[in-house]
Design an enzyme around this catalytic site. Structure first.
Site: not given
Ligand code: PLP
Length: 389
Positions: A74, A155, A183, A204-205, A241, A327
């Protein structure tokens, strides 16, 4: 003891690879120096940073000097879109182009520039297969276009956008191009040279590194004002940093992804095909969203007939996956991404996103398919208030 649930939500986040944890540990324990310090501890941290920068660059076929570390995708996306937009406005360019199926990080960055800074924005709708037509997008580009931003792999649907073709055309017209590869990086080859992009973001995640670290590729020569100001870290583009241990983890994750890419792509493609065919056999009328081929190998967004996908997942505690619906008070709203594809509301409410990962096994697939089918049957036969409305 009941068995652990089967995790099929790798697009939401991945576990941290044990080898990534190992790579990070020395930087959490002994190599705690500030990479900007001139002494030995600082130098050890700076070496870790430089090594990670080279590893991220290698995955993307970029130069290490073109990589900026951030806290998440993001942030990378905000930095690229707002930075390029503000720099280009000085040249009289104040128009942005994006698809209507971007992640909110890109969609909201553009909406912010439109609302607060007077940029004009064109949102290009997707075709029913989830992909944006290259010519339709190019037709939206104008002489005053400051930037085009596009998601590489969507995504929710996994649809792959024609970024390479668009990148080449934009380059010939001199329009900067940002790609959100959050993705796709680690799942498919992602080369900034092949994609002909000027900026590219990743998280990263999503590729087995921890949460809290991301990267931005920014092509040499592109001027990018920082979002936050401070000391000169990360070429002055992202001061503060550096999160050395997590950056080292991201570097290790990129190396592992590069080494494992082809093997895991093949295996995951086969497992996803097996899951889809089992679900289609057990759930008559189930359909796959989007292009059946030009998609992320690990992602299946399926529409379960006559039910709410959310209720099916609630009834299926053995499988952890996502729905796109939200929801609100007493009603359920379908995913805006799916309705943008022209899928009717009631059908879109049946959506379930199943995303596989490196640790997914054939046994997981067999069990998940029969558990989901059982949950679908029980929700479908329940009173009408619990079905898709
Ligand atoms: N862009 C895409 C295509 C994503 O799937 C995601 C997270 O789901 C993001 C951006 C944002 O990633 P983060 O929430 O790790 O900043």
């Amino acid at each position: 003891m009941s068995a652990a649930p089967i995790y099929l939500d790798f697009n939401a986040t991945t576990p941290v690879d044990p080898a990534v944890v190992e790579a990070m540990l020395p930087y959490l324990r002994d190599r705690f120096g500030n990479p900007s310090s001139g002494h030995a501890y600082g130098k050890a941290a700076a070496e870790g940073l430089a090594h990670a920068r080279a590893q991220v660059a290698a995955l993307l076929e970029a130069a290490p000097a073109e990589i900026v570390f951030t806290s998440c995708a993001t942030e990378s996306i905000n930095l690229a879109i707002k930075g390029i937009a503000f720099a280009r406005r000085k040249q009289g360019k104040q128009h942005l182009v994006l698809s209507a199926v971007e992640h909110p990080a890109a969609a909201e960055s553009c909406a912010y520039l439109e609302r607060e800074h007077g940029f004009k924005v064109t949102r290009v709708p997707p075709e029913p297969d989830g992909r944006v037509d290259r010519w339709r997008l190019m037709a939206a580009v104008r002489d005053d276009t400051a930037l085009v931003t596009l998601i590489h792999a969507q995504n929710e649907t996994g649809a792959l956008q024609p970024v390479q073709e668009i990148g080449e055309t934009l380059r010939s017209r001199g329009v900067p191009f940002h790609v959100d590869a959050s993705q796709s990086a680690g799942k498919l080859p992602v080369s900034v040279r092949a994609l002909a992009c000027d900026a590219l973001s990743l998280a990263g995640h999503k590729l087995y590194a921890p949460k809290g670290v991301g990267a931005l590729f920014i092509r040499r020569g592109i001027s990018l004002p920082p979002l936050i100001v401070g000391a000169g870290q990360e070429h002055g583009v992202r001061p503060g940093t550096e999160n050395v241990a997590f950056i080292v983890g991201l570097g290790a994750a990129c190396r592992i992804a590069a080494d494992a890419l082809e093997r895991s792509r093949r295996t995951i493609t086969e497992l996803a095909a097996s899951l889809l065919s089992r679900l289609q056999k057990e759930i008559p009328g189930l359909t796959l969203v989007g292009d059946p081929v030009r998609r992320l190998p690990n992602t299946l967004n399926v529409l379960l007939p006559d039910v709410s996908g959310r209720l099916v997942l609630e009834a299926c505690s053995g499988v952890l996956a996502s729905t796109g619906s939200a929801c609100h008070a007493d009603s359920e709203e379908p995913s805006a991404i799916l309705t943008a594809l022209g899928i009717p509301r009631t059908k879109a409410l049946g959506a379930v996103r199943l995303s596989l990962g490196r640790s997914t096994t054939q046994a997981d697939i067999t069990t998940a398919a029969s558990d989901l089918a059982r949950a679908w049957r029980s929700v479908r036969s329940a009173p009408a208030t619990t079905k898709a409305q």
